[in-house]
Write an enzyme that holds these catalytic residues in place. Sequence first.
Site, PDB file in Angstrom:
ATOM      1  N   ARG A  59       0.797  -1.221   0.000  1.00 18.17           N
ATOM      2  CA  ARG A  59       0.000   0.000   0.000  1.00 18.17           C
ATOM      3  C   ARG A  59       0.833   1.276   0.000  1.00 18.17           C
ATOM      4  O   ARG A  59       0.561   2.198  -0.761  1.00 18.17           O
ATOM      5  CB  ARG A  59      -0.891   0.008   1.243  1.00 18.17           C
ATOM      6  CG  ARG A  59      -1.952  -1.042   1.177  1.00 18.17           C
ATOM      7  CD  ARG A  59      -2.765  -1.061   2.446  1.00 18.17           C
ATOM      8  NE  ARG A  59      -3.870  -2.011   2.269  1.00 18.17           N
ATOM      9  CZ  ARG A  59      -4.764  -2.307   3.192  1.00 18.17           C
ATOM     10  NH1 ARG A  59      -4.696  -1.723   4.381  1.00 18.17           N
ATOM     11  NH2 ARG A  59      -5.728  -3.154   2.963  1.00 18.17           N
ATOM     12  N   HIS A  96      -6.410   6.004   5.630  1.00 19.20           N
ATOM     13  CA  HIS A  96      -7.246   4.836   5.785  1.00 19.20           C
ATOM     14  C   HIS A  96      -7.186   4.266   7.192  1.00 19.20           C
ATOM     15  O   HIS A  96      -8.169   3.786   7.730  1.00 19.20           O
ATOM     16  CB  HIS A  96      -6.751   3.803   4.766  1.00 19.20           C
ATOM     17  CG  HIS A  96      -7.366   2.474   4.896  1.00 19.20           C
ATOM     18  ND1 HIS A  96      -8.721   2.304   4.865  1.00 19.20           N
ATOM     19  CD2 HIS A  96      -6.827   1.244   5.053  1.00 19.20           C
ATOM     20  CE1 HIS A  96      -8.984   1.006   4.990  1.00 19.20           C
ATOM     21  NE2 HIS A  96      -7.862   0.352   5.120  1.00 19.20           N
ATOM     22  N   GLU A 121      -7.554  -0.235  17.096  1.00 18.65           N
ATOM     23  CA  GLU A 121      -6.838   0.825  16.392  1.00 18.65           C
ATOM     24  C   GLU A 121      -6.416   1.936  17.346  1.00 18.65           C
ATOM     25  O   GLU A 121      -5.479   2.680  17.066  1.00 18.65           O
ATOM     26  CB  GLU A 121      -7.719   1.395  15.260  1.00 18.65           C
ATOM     27  CG  GLU A 121      -6.962   2.293  14.282  1.00 18.65           C
ATOM     28  CD  GLU A 121      -7.834   2.839  13.154  1.00 18.65           C
ATOM     29  OE1 GLU A 121      -8.987   2.401  13.015  1.00 18.65           O
ATOM     30  OE2 GLU A 121      -7.350   3.715  12.411  1.00 18.65           O
ATOM     31  N   LEU A 172      -8.904  -6.110  11.239  1.00 23.84           N
ATOM     32  CA  LEU A 172      -9.996  -6.872  11.838  1.00 23.84           C
ATOM     33  C   LEU A 172      -9.425  -7.881  12.815  1.00 23.84           C
ATOM     34  O   LEU A 172      -9.945  -8.111  13.899  1.00 23.84           O
ATOM     35  CB  LEU A 172     -10.805  -7.579  10.746  1.00 23.84           C
ATOM     36  CG  LEU A 172     -11.449  -6.674   9.694  1.00 23.84           C
ATOM     37  CD1 LEU A 172     -12.209  -7.506   8.666  1.00 23.84           C
ATOM     38  CD2 LEU A 172     -12.385  -5.686  10.349  1.00 23.84           C
TER      39      LEU A 172
END
Lengths: 228, 252, 648
Positions: C341, C412, C436, C452
């Site tokens: 990414r 993100h 997070e 997740l």
Amino acid sequence: MTWLKQFLGSNIGLKVVMALSGLGLFGFVIAHMLGNLQVFLGADKFNAYAAMMQGNSLLWVARIGLLSMVLAHMGSAGVLVLRSNKARPVGYKKHTFLSGSYAVRTMRYGGLVLLAFIVYHLLHLTVGSAHGEFRHCMSDGDGGLQCFAFENLVKGLSNPAAAGAYIVAQLALGLHLAHGVWSLCRTLGLGNPRYDALARKAALFFGALITAGNCSIAIAILTGLVHL
Amino acid sequence: MNLTLNIWRQKDGRSAGQFETYQMNDINEHMSFLEMLDVLNDKLESEGKEPVAFEHDCREGICGSCGVMINGAPHGHLPRTTTCQLHMREFKSGDNITIEPFRAGAFPVLRDLVVDRSALDRIVQAGGYVSARTGSAPDANSVPIEKDLADRAFEAAACIGCGACVASCPNAASMLFTGAKITHLGLLPQGQPERYIRVDKMVAQMDKEDFGHCSNYGECTVACPKGISLDVIAQMNRDLLVSQLRGRSTEG
Amino acid sequence: MTIQLKSGAPEGPVETAWARHKFSMKIVNPANKRKYTVIVVGTGLAGAACAATLGELGYNVLNFCFQDSARRAHSIAAQGGINGAKNYQNDGDSIYRLFYDTVKGGDFRARERNVYRLAETSVNIIDQATAQGVPFAREYGGLLDNRSFGGAQVSRTFYARGQTGQQLLIGAYQAHAKMVAAGNITMYARHEMLDVVIKDGDARGIIARDLVTGELKRFVADAVVLATGGYGNVFYLSTNAMGCNVTAAWRAHRKGALFANPCYTQIHPTCIPVSGDYQSKLTLMSESLRNDGRVWVPKHKKDCFDPATGKVGRHPNEIPEEDRDYYLERRYPSFGNLVPRDIASRAAKQVCDEGRGVSYNGRGVYLDFSDAIRRLGKAAVEARYGNLFEMYQRISGTDPYVEPMRIYPAIHYTMGGLWVDYNLMSNVPGLFVLGEANFSDHGANRLGASALMQGLADGYFVAPPCIGGYLAEVKPRPKSTDWPEFAEAEAAAKARIDRLLNVKGKRSVDSFARELGLLMWDKCGMGRTEEGLTEALRRIPEIREEFWKNVSVPGSNTGVNQSLEKAGRVADFLEFAELMCLDALERRESCGGHFREEYQTPDGEAARDDENFQHVSAWEFTGLGQRPVLHKEPLTFDYVHPSQRSYK
């Protein structure tokens, strides 16, 4: 039996009552139509059929059964309508139907039209008080009954206003069944996509069939195809 | 494009509400519907006026927060679309847009377009779960599940709990919402042990919350942004009937 | 005060560390559990899973979320999947490999022992979710399906179409709902935590605002758990939900909790680009699109966005092959369009900085499926990406089957967060931080399908025994909301609300959020420089000052007031942003999502400085406008030895 009381009082329970009574009434209108179509076989056959029905010892059992189904159907519908009004006390200023067919939107009103018709129909061709020239069945002196159903029917529906009322009511009935028959399948749990499509088509078919079958009698009499 | 908005304004649950009209000019067609409301609110805020309250969060069509009636349809008329995913290119310049809160006795208005949908949470709390204590689970592959069954369960599980089904239903029923959960869990082997107690409890809670019944209008499935099938309602009806017929060991 | 940062992770073999640690912790007697109250803030994967599990264990749980229901938190939006080292595909995966990939993917800025525990727990998560009825994708044989995700060399990602986050969250929400019905969880939806209350050094409660009535309420407990998500909305435009905020974490930071590595932010390369000034959020398109889509920009500027006219040149379908630059395939021949990414994002920024961007404002590149459609047929492409294409078309109004998508990177995920030890407890005793919101497991860059995993690992499996261990140590204590600490915190929260309402300025709250966001994106986004960060550190206090002078927050503190909710969050972002820039400035290296333009290899890749920066930077609040104190937790790597990532 508290479970039954609880179940029958729930929204889905009331819908099941509507579905089962509706199913019974649907069976009745099919049989009723088939019986009445015998009018095309001539006066003798038709009157004999009437005599057979009238003379049947189960007549009152059937009548009570039918009446209780009508009451159960109407009663549960009434409770559900009241609950539905309570479920949305404040309505929308602007509301559009996204899919609901004409049939489903008119179920309540169609039901009221049918109720009025049933009362009229009973007074017209069963009790005879709404019929100018009604003749009741009488003993044929031979242990049987002599009935004048053919004459009563033909004379009664020769009146265009009466025939018109019958036709309108049959249209309402057809519409009611076109949704009702499918809806009752769903209420009783038929939700498989394959059979559901079949149920939808069957409902339309039977709705049209009942309307066409019953209306054919009125139209045949009005046009003189069936006459005394 | 230029638009006229008729928006329901209501201070709180106790106050009466009314519609107010707002003229919107030079709206970009690439805006989302909520961004169009943002523009209105930004203007109201900078004028020291109270902005229009509306619920929203993820703005990508999955959290289920947003949802208002747009010209008589929940989330607007575009199929399978949440309010946040509806874009202004679906409207024409000069349009009149009526914006109302979702209406149901079980969804009291909290302010403007914000309603309280906690009744849906309580339906899930009544039984919309599989009891699986953390750490007690067997290996995930120990129970194979027919793919078609898993796919059907998934279709039902796609519900985002936005309440559009209730809003669109002429009877304000939550049958699609509840049926979706019952179908999702009831189809999977993991959901079997509680299948019938679940349907009993969830249906009872639905009635308790004063949701209406299902007349099979089919509005809900069209209004549903995830396209949940009407079949979930039939599944719930079936499970409930079976549950009634099975009885309980505690009886008699 | 002097703070000793100790992770508390057990010594010895990493494979048995967690088991040994769990055994070493005290256990609360079952009969005593109901004597303890635990506050859990947040109902995302970490919060809901933790609240449900603590509820099952018999603790009294008070659970809070600002949304209208516990089912809405932004974990729900995760599309791709969740990693689990099950090795169901027999392709050589193992717990150790997931551990290795995660440490390496995090660019050697995460704690090894935390990461190992995460990988170890990943297998339990898949079992747990399946048992709850999460409808993961299956093969025809009825077993679970996996896919390879985010460039991983093994297929270890479990998924539920493009809605994995939703299905996992609903699973946790259902477990949670059961505990609400049982009375073990008391749910406070539409409540926003405004402060944490600390008594005798321990976290003992919170002040929350009822977002319906406006009332400030006090809640007392034996421990407080923050599972309040990341701070990506400091950039205003991000893939985060509109309500995501840093308030809970920042308020805890102000009360003494250290904030670690705030500069580690992740940019996702495939988002739908900005289409106008009104834009409120960015929508992510699943990374899986890069499996078949080819990324390119025009070779010549005449085909690109022209700032002078505000228009884009030739339509992409009219640009012939020889005038296209497939820059990822050109620069990274072996990984091509599938580079990680951070690399894909930076490459997009570079070509746009060269003036070769497309779409509104020149911030976009093409993601082209025409080759895939030619090769596989439209039907096959539709089967793989149909729902994503539909989503793209709904948002952008153009048809990706006919013309290339336009994409651009967007914020993100944020790897930084409150500092926690191996028990997920911050330096404030009794204050646990999950998901997070903490800093712990992803280092400087998070791998796809690992968010997740971490949220659920923390919530279901890690936090509950650790919280139990803490509670067993402290014993049941008296609880009262009449303590002066509560009155003090409540008064401060009230004063702040009154202050916001009484500015009565001329600018909307969003206008400040946008201004701050643009500045942060510009100076502390994909490429950071000393000059830019210094400039940002000068500008942020100015914006903050302007905010407190000129913000307009209409309405009152009674009833629903969404302007007030937003204003409180923006005010905290305006404080937090400064710390983020400072951390980015002080970390004079490039690693993972933190790219300092001064520190790169000759061919433009991130250049880490392990000698000077192989540590966690944990910041201590010393007062607004005061320079925070930096505490360093050194990182050691006993198993995965730091190396330069290479994707060429």
